[in-house]
Scaffold this active site. Structure first.
Site, PDB file in Angstrom:
ATOM      1  CB  CYS A 185      18.588   2.851  -4.105  1.00 56.06           C
ATOM      2  SG  CYS A 185      17.569   1.440  -3.574  1.00 56.06           S
ATOM      3  CD  GLU A 209      21.226   3.136  -1.191  1.00 55.66           C
ATOM      4  OE1 GLU A 209      20.716   4.187  -0.762  1.00 55.66           O
ATOM      5  OE2 GLU A 209      20.533   2.175  -1.628  1.00 55.66           O
ATOM      6  CE  LYS A 217      18.304   6.696  -2.223  1.00 60.07           C
ATOM      7  NZ  LYS A 217      18.308   5.561  -1.270  1.00 60.07           N
ATOM      8  CE1 TYR A 251       8.655   2.853  -0.181  1.00 61.67           C
ATOM      9  CE2 TYR A 251       9.387   5.096  -0.617  1.00 61.67           C
ATOM     10  CZ  TYR A 251       9.393   3.750  -0.940  1.00 61.67           C
ATOM     11  OH  TYR A 251      10.121   3.299  -2.013  1.00 61.67           O
ATOM     12  CD  GLU A 301       1.661 -19.094  17.671  1.00 64.15           C
ATOM     13  OE1 GLU A 301       1.354 -20.304  17.698  1.00 64.15           O
ATOM     14  OE2 GLU A 301       2.807 -18.665  17.948  1.00 64.15           O
TER      15      GLU A 301
END
Length: 542
Positions: free
Chosen positions: A148, A46, A112, A118, A400
């Site tokens: 994808c 892609e 696409k 998200y 941490e």
């Protein structure tokens, strides 16, 4: 003329975002190799010509134009047919596109449809959604070209099949995470109902905080895996396909093993660091080698990623540094085969004490003096970086980073952090796994109590609960957004859970200033989890 036999090359390659000329050269070399192997078609990932994810870079008109020119150049050259990803502007709209190149020209372009928005994705920010796509016809074959996310959403493959697609070739920029194999299988489980073979081509390599595993594969029309490329490595793999009885079947292809578990974690960290350093032109890395496990594991990843000759470990002792730490840092560096130097920071710490003595008069020592020690070490590392060129590698772990147990402009200094998404308990697991491949971390580093050594007899557990407890609480709060009361119901002290939640929120400002680090788990700090710094919300308690 319709063909009933195809040799398809999967080009699982590692593009560099923005390096259109370099990515074009990669495509040319792969096409030439595919031709030598008898391929009829070579498939790239892609947005390969630009690199993925391009973020706002793709909004620059000159970027799309450069990709268009590269695409036309590739189309005009001799070789097998090509399927490749590129940005494509049309009628004032910018698309994430896939192009089919053959016979000297761009034969077809598809856009696409499903733009992910998200977690780590924000494609709706930069791209326009295309229409539900129709297959392309090439050599008499109806080929679906979902990009994808299109194959994760049922409407696209079903629409393509409804329009007669007999073979799906899906180009991908699918980033890795620990659950990715299970996630892909769950999302594509409907493939047995669609009953169309799928060729899944994914990019490989590190891009800032993401890493792509490749792991390209092919399924037959029954959903059985018939091809698998090695994970975390570039590859060009040939598969032979034949059509019989109206169905396409893979008759010859390689099947590499799936990389999983701690081996996959290590491979992801190694690849992400190597690409971050190399793609940004650093000669190597320098890091503070404290004799503790975080710096030891960071150095081990770096040595595996870059080679020992590009890793520089610097021990910076103060009056609180134990002899064990001095010995362990030296021994670990020796086992790794990396350069090891000692820079005494006590004179600089003392100078700060003298400089501040007047304004600090009447005040007892506290974390201020501890932080000065850390910041002195940060200055030393940055000075070495400025003078000699290596990037400072930060060594803090996710535990941490979560609770703010780190010093801004001190141990948080650096250009990259391979442990940013690794909890402390996972650091120990990785250390033991790496030693099983060959001893590189002295056993005492793994077994001794962790300590910042900023005051006498200090251990991390002076300020934090045991890491097994802390990480269990943080997993609930961070990875799954579990309510504190629910976490407490699992056997944890409710007051402790509330304290950890408060520390998590209060440390947001530190994390905003932390260096990037590779995403490993389900929700990393940064692209995945974006909380406001100014935030008074705390979960209500029963």
């Amino acid at each position: 003329m319709t063909t009933s036999a195809l040799c398809i090359a999967t080009a699982q390659l590692n593009p560099i975002v923005g390096d259109v000329a370099g990515n074009l050269e990669q495509a040319r070399r792969a096409r030439a190799e595919a031709a030598d192997k008898g391929a009829d078609l070579v498939v790239f990932p892609e947005l390969f010509l630009l690199g993925y994810p391009p973020e706002d870079l793709v909004l620059r008109p000159a970027v799309e134009q450069a990709c268009r020119e590269a695409l036309e150049t590739l189309a005009a050259e001799d070789g097998p047919a090509v399927i490749i990803g590129t940005p494509w502007a049309e009628e004032g709209r910018l698309h994430n596109a896939v192009a089919l190149l053959d016979e000297g020209r761009v034969q077809a372009v598809r856009f696409k449809r499903e733009l992910p928005n998200y977690a780590v994705f924000d494609e709706k920010r930069v791209f326009d959604s295309g229409p539900l796509p129709e297959p392309v016809t090439w050599r008499g074959i109806r080929i679906g070209l979902p990009i994808c996310e299109d194959i994760w959403i049922e409407s696209v493959p079903r629409t393509l099949k409804g329009h007669g697609a007999e073979l799906f070739i899906s180009i991908n920029g699918s980033p890795w995470r620990r659950t990715i194999e299970a996630d892909r299988k769950a999302a594509f489980s409907r493939w047995t109902e669609i009953a169309v073979p799928l060729i899944f081509v994914n990019q490989v390599g590190g891009q800032d905080e993401l890493v792509f595993d490749g792991a390209s594969f092919s399924w037959d029309s029954d959903g059985n895996e018939v091809q698998r490329l090695t994970g975390f490595e570039t590859a060009l793999s040939i598969a032979d396909w034949q059509k019989s009885g109206g169905r396409w079947s893979c008759v010859k292809a390689e099947r590499a093993p799936v990389v999983t578990g701690l081996e996959a974690d290590w491979a992801a960290m190694r690849l992400a660091l190597a690409d971050y350093v190399d793609k940004n032109g650093f000669p190597g890395v320098v890091l503070g080698m404290s004799g503790g496990i975080d710096s030891a594991i960071s150095a081990a990843v770096a040595a595996d990623a870059l080679g020992p000759d590009r890793v520089w470990a610097v021990m910076m002792p103060s009056k609180y540094t134990s002899q064990d730490s001095l010995d362990d840092a030296k021994e670990c560096s020796k086992l790794l085969g990396i350069r090891h130097d000692v820079v005494d920071v006590e004179p600089a710490i003392a100078a700060f004490g003298a400089t501040l003595a007047g304004v600090f008069a009447g005040r007892d020592p506290d974390t201020t003096e501890e932080n000065i020690q850390s910041r002195v070490r940060g200055v030393v590392l940055m000075a070495l970086s400025n003078k000699f060129g290596p990037m400072v590698l930060s060594t803090g772990n996710k535990s941490e980073m979560a609770v703010g147990y780190a010093t801004l402009y001190g141990d948080m200094n650096g250009g990259y952090n391979v442990l940013k998404d690794i909890y402390k308990t996972e650091v120990y697991e990785l250390a033991r796994w790496r030693n099983q491949q060959g001893l590189v971390i002295p056993e005492r580093i793994i077994t001794k109590a962790p300590s910042a050594e900023l005051k006498p007899d200090q251990t991390d557990q002076d300020s934090l609960p045991d890491y097994s407890v802390l990480d269990a609480i943080l997993n609930g709060l961070v990875e799954s957004d579990t309510a504190p009361d629910t976490i407490a119901d699992r056997g944890f002290d409710p007051d402790l859970v509330a304290r950890i939640e408060n520390m998590l929120y209060r440390a947001e400002y530190k994390r905003r200033q932390a260096p990037p680090g590779v995403k490993i788990g389900s929700k990393n700090f940064g692209r995945d989890r974006r909380y406001p710094i100014t935030n008074k919300f705390r979960a209500p308690r029963r």
